[in-house]
Scaffold this active site. Structure first.
Site, PDB file in Angstrom:
ATOM      1  N   CYS A 118      -8.908   9.601  -4.417  1.00  0.00           N
ATOM      2  CA  CYS A 118      -9.325   8.193  -4.428  1.00  0.00           C
ATOM      3  C   CYS A 118     -10.515   7.984  -3.498  1.00  0.00           C
ATOM      4  O   CYS A 118     -10.778   6.872  -3.059  1.00  0.00           O
ATOM      5  CB  CYS A 118      -8.154   7.277  -4.060  1.00  0.00           C
ATOM      6  N   PHE A 159       2.719  13.037  -1.418  1.00  0.00           N
ATOM      7  CA  PHE A 159       2.109  11.763  -1.014  1.00  0.00           C
ATOM      8  C   PHE A 159       2.704  10.662  -1.904  1.00  0.00           C
ATOM      9  O   PHE A 159       2.006   9.916  -2.574  1.00  0.00           O
ATOM     10  CB  PHE A 159       0.582  11.789  -1.150  1.00  0.00           C
ATOM     11  N   ASP A 168      -1.281  13.183  -4.773  1.00  0.00           N
ATOM     12  CA  ASP A 168      -2.032  11.913  -4.708  1.00  0.00           C
ATOM     13  C   ASP A 168      -2.302  11.548  -3.252  1.00  0.00           C
ATOM     14  O   ASP A 168      -1.750  10.580  -2.731  1.00  0.00           O
ATOM     15  CB  ASP A 168      -1.221  10.810  -5.408  1.00  0.00           C
ATOM     16  N   ASP A 197       6.462  12.361   1.772  1.00  0.00           N
ATOM     17  CA  ASP A 197       5.500  11.459   2.408  1.00  0.00           C
ATOM     18  C   ASP A 197       5.744  11.514   3.910  1.00  0.00           C
ATOM     19  O   ASP A 197       6.877  11.741   4.348  1.00  0.00           O
ATOM     20  CB  ASP A 197       5.659  10.027   1.890  1.00  0.00           C
ATOM     21  N   ARG A 242       1.332   7.042 -13.955  1.00  0.00           N
ATOM     22  CA  ARG A 242       2.812   7.005 -13.919  1.00  0.00           C
ATOM     23  C   ARG A 242       3.353   7.141 -15.336  1.00  0.00           C
ATOM     24  O   ARG A 242       4.322   7.851 -15.588  1.00  0.00           O
ATOM     25  CB  ARG A 242       3.298   5.685 -13.286  1.00  0.00           C
TER      26      ARG A 242
HETATM   27  N1  SAH Z   1       1.219   8.307  -4.878  1.00  0.00           N
HETATM   28  C1  SAH Z   1       1.464   7.046  -4.243  1.00  0.00           C
HETATM   29  C2  SAH Z   1       0.308   6.592  -3.384  1.00  0.00           C
HETATM   30  C3  SAH Z   1      -0.113   7.588  -2.341  1.00  0.00           C
HETATM   31  S1  SAH Z   1      -1.022   6.895  -1.041  1.00  0.00           S
HETATM   32  C4  SAH Z   1       1.805   6.001  -5.299  1.00  0.00           C
HETATM   33  O1  SAH Z   1       1.465   6.220  -6.468  1.00  0.00           O
HETATM   34  O2  SAH Z   1       2.400   4.983  -4.966  1.00  0.00           O
HETATM   35  C5  SAH Z   1      -1.026   8.183   0.097  1.00  0.00           C
HETATM   36  C6  SAH Z   1       0.293   8.410   0.808  1.00  0.00           C
HETATM   37  O3  SAH Z   1       0.159   9.582   1.565  1.00  0.00           O
HETATM   38  C7  SAH Z   1       0.735   7.328   1.781  1.00  0.00           C
HETATM   39  O4  SAH Z   1       2.018   6.881   1.427  1.00  0.00           O
HETATM   40  C8  SAH Z   1       0.759   8.015   3.162  1.00  0.00           C
HETATM   41  O5  SAH Z   1       1.881   7.607   3.939  1.00  0.00           O
HETATM   42  C9  SAH Z   1       0.885   9.455   2.785  1.00  0.00           C
HETATM   43  N2  SAH Z   1       0.301  10.454   3.683  1.00  0.00           N
HETATM   44  C10 SAH Z   1      -0.900  10.462   4.280  1.00  0.00           C
HETATM   45  N3  SAH Z   1      -1.126  11.632   4.895  1.00  0.00           N
HETATM   46  C11 SAH Z   1      -0.050  12.403   4.648  1.00  0.00           C
HETATM   47  C12 SAH Z   1       0.309  13.748   4.969  1.00  0.00           C
HETATM   48  N4  SAH Z   1      -0.505  14.536   5.654  1.00  0.00           N
HETATM   49  N5  SAH Z   1       1.497  14.209   4.552  1.00  0.00           N
HETATM   50  C13 SAH Z   1       2.346  13.409   3.842  1.00  0.00           C
HETATM   51  N6  SAH Z   1       2.048  12.169   3.484  1.00  0.00           N
HETATM   52  C14 SAH Z   1       0.870  11.668   3.880  1.00  0.00           C
END
Ligand code: SAH
Length: 397
Positions: A341, A229, A301, A251, A209
Site C-alpha cells: 500500500c 498482518f 498485507d 499481527d 477478501r
Molecule cells: N490485512 C489487514 C490490514 C493490514 S494493515 C486487513 O485487511 O484488515 C497492517 C497491519 O500490520 C496492522 O494491523 C499492524 O498492526 C500490523 N503490523 C505492522 N507491523 C507489523 C509486524 N512487523 N508484524 C506483525 N504485524 C505488523
C-alpha cells in the site's frame, strides 16, 4: 482577488488537469491568502487555470477544486461533489454496508475522506481546503446518506504535513459504540471507529477478501490460510466463512487480534480453527517454517513500508524479505496474495521485488491476477498518485 501566479512553464501539469500546485511552481500569491482560502490559479501571463484551496504550510501549495472558471466554489458546489461521490458507490449497496463514500482527489474533494460503516459515518479532513469547508461537507454527507451519526478521525499523518493539528470526535449525533457491526459479502465484522486504524477498517481490501473466499472454496474442505498482518482478521474471516478449515492470523497488535477473535465469534467460528498469534510477522514466519507448516493460501498485507520516495530502497528490501519468507509457507499448488500500500512503490517495481523473492526462495510462482482496491477507491486519471494499493495473486507451481 486571491490570485496565485505560477512561474513561466509551470502551468503544464494544470493544463493536463493534475490537481496539485507545488510550492516551487508559485511565483507569487497576491492578496495574502490564508490557509483554506479559495484562490484563482493563473499562469505567468494571467490566464485562468483553476480554482483551488491555498495551503501556506504545505509543499502542495494549492489543491484544485475545478478547472472551470465559471464554476463558483461554494457550499452548493461541495454538496454536489458529495452527492455525486455517494451516487457512484450505489453498485456496492447489495454487497456491503461499509463503503468509502468519498475518496479525496478522485471525487474532486482533495483531502476529504468519508467512510460509511452501517449507520455510522467517519470522516477525515486532511488538507486546508476541505478543513475550511468541513461544515458544508458534513451537512452534505448527512443529506446524501440519511445517516445521523458522524465521527471525525482527522488524526492521519497527512494532516501534519498540511500544518493542521489532529482532530477527532463526534461531529453529529451520538458517540459511536465501541464496535459498529458491518456486513460485507455475508461476513460480519466489528469496527472500532474511534481507536481502529485509519477510520477503523480496511475497506480497500474488499475485492481481495472476496478473492480469498473464492480461493478457499476452490481449495475445498480442509483449506488452510495464513493471514500475515491480519489486523482484525478480514482475510481469515472471509476464507473461513467460505469453508476453510483453519486460519492463522498474525499481527503485532493485540487489540487488533482481540477484535479478530470477537469477529470469529460473531460469525460462529470456533476458536480452535481460528488461531490468532500476537507476533511480529518475521518471527511468526520463522516459527511456522520451523514447525514445518504449509498453507493453501498465504496473505501478506504489510503496513506502508515506504511513506515517501525517499524510503523506496529500504522498503524494497523489507517487502522482499517478507515475501521470501511467506513464499516458503505456501503449499505446492497453493496461493499467495501479496500487497503493497506504498504509493511510492509502483506496480512494476512491486512485481520485480516479488519476482526476486521467488528466485531467492527457490520457488516457481505464476501470476494469476493483479489485485487492487474496489470501485469506492477510484483513481482520477489525471492524478495517478491516488492509486496506492496494489496486489498480486500468485500460484505456486
Ligand atoms: N490485512 C489487514 C490490514 C493490514 S494493515 C486487513 O485487511 O484488515 C497492517 C497491519 O500490520 C496492522 O494491523 C499492524 O498492526 C500490523 N503490523 C505492522 N507491523 C507489523 C509486524 N512487523 N508484524 C506483525 N504485524 C505488523
Amino acid at each position: 482577488m486571491n490570485d496565485v501566479v505560477l512561474k513561466p512553464g509551470k502551468e503544464k501539469s494544470l493544463l493536463r488537469r493534475h490537481p496539485w500546485v507545488y510550492a516551487t511552481a508559485v511565483a507569487q500569491a497576491a492578496g495574502r491568502p490564508q490557509a483554506g482560502d479559495t484562490v484563482r490559479v493563473v499562469d505567468s501571463r494571467g490566464n485562468f487555470l483553476a480554482w483551488g484551496a491555498y495551503s501556506p504550510d504545505s509543499q502542495i501549495r494549492v489543491r484544485c477544486w475545478t478547472f472551470r472558471e465559471d464554476e463558483p466554489v461554494d457550499a452548493a458546489w461541495m454538496a454536489a461533489r458529495v452527492a455525486d461521490a455517494v451516487a457512484r458507490r450505489a453498485a456496492l449497496a447489495g454487497r456491503t454496508d461499509a463503503v468509502r463514500l468519498v475518496f479525496g482527489e478522485a471525487d474532486a474533494l482533495p483531502g476529504f475522506v468519508a467512510d460509511r460503516y452501517a449507520g455510522q459515518l467517519v470522516v477525515q479532513f486532511l488538507a486546508a481546503g476541505v478543513e475550511r469547508w468541513r461544515e458544508a461537507l458534513v451537512d452534505a454527507l448527512v443529506a446524501a446518506t440519511g445517516c445521523a451519526d458522524v465521527y471525525e478521525r482527522s488524526d492521519a499523518a497527512a494532516r501534519e504535513r498540511e500544518g493542521l493539528a489532529p482532530r477527532t470526535g463526534v461531529l453529529r449525533g451520538a458517540q459511536p459504540p465501541a464496535e459498529v457491526e458491518i456486513v460485507e459479502d455475508g461476513v460480519r465484522y466489528g469496527v472500532d471507529v474511534v481507536h481502529g486504524h485509519k477510520t477503523g477498517f480496511y475497506l480497500d481490501q474488499r475485492e481481495s477478501r472476496r478473492r480469498v473466499a473464492e480461493l478457499a472454496a476452490l481449495a475445498g474442505p480442509g483449506a488452510t490460510v495464513l493471514n500475515c498482518f491480519s489486523y482484525t482478521g478480514g482475510f481469515s474471516l472471509a476464507a473461513m466463512r467460505a469453508g476453510a478449515a483453519r486460519a492463522v492470523s498474525v499481527d503485532s497488535s493485540a487489540d487488533a487480534l482481540a477484535m479478530a477473535a470477537r469477529n470469529a465469534a460473531r460469525n460462529g467460528l470456533t476458536e480452535a480453527a481460528f488461531e490468532c498469534r500476537v507476533s511480529k510477522v518475521a518471527e511468526a514466519q520463522k516459527a511456522l517454517a520451523a514447525e514445518g507448516q504449509l498453507f493453501d493460501i498465504v496473505v501478506l498485507d504489510p503496513p506502508k513500508f515506504a511513506p515517501s520516495v525517499h524510503h523506496v530502497d529500504k522498503a524494497a528490501r523489507a517487502y522482499k524479505d517478507v515475501n521470501l519468507k511467506g513464499m516458503k509457507l505456501v503449499k505446492p499448488g497453493g496461493y499467495l496474495l501479496t500487497f503493497s500500500c506504498s504509493g511510492a512503490i509502483s506496480v512494476d517495481l512491486f512485481q520485480k521485488i516479488v519476482a526476486g523473492a521467488a528466485v531467492d526462495a527457490r520457488q516457481d510462482f505464476v501470476l494469476l491476477e493483479r489485485l487492487a482496491a474496489g470501485i469506492d477507491h477510484p483513481m482520477r486519471m489525471t492524478h495517478p498518485e491516488g492509486e496506492y494499493l496494489k496486489g498480486l495473486l500468485l500460484q505456486r507451481v
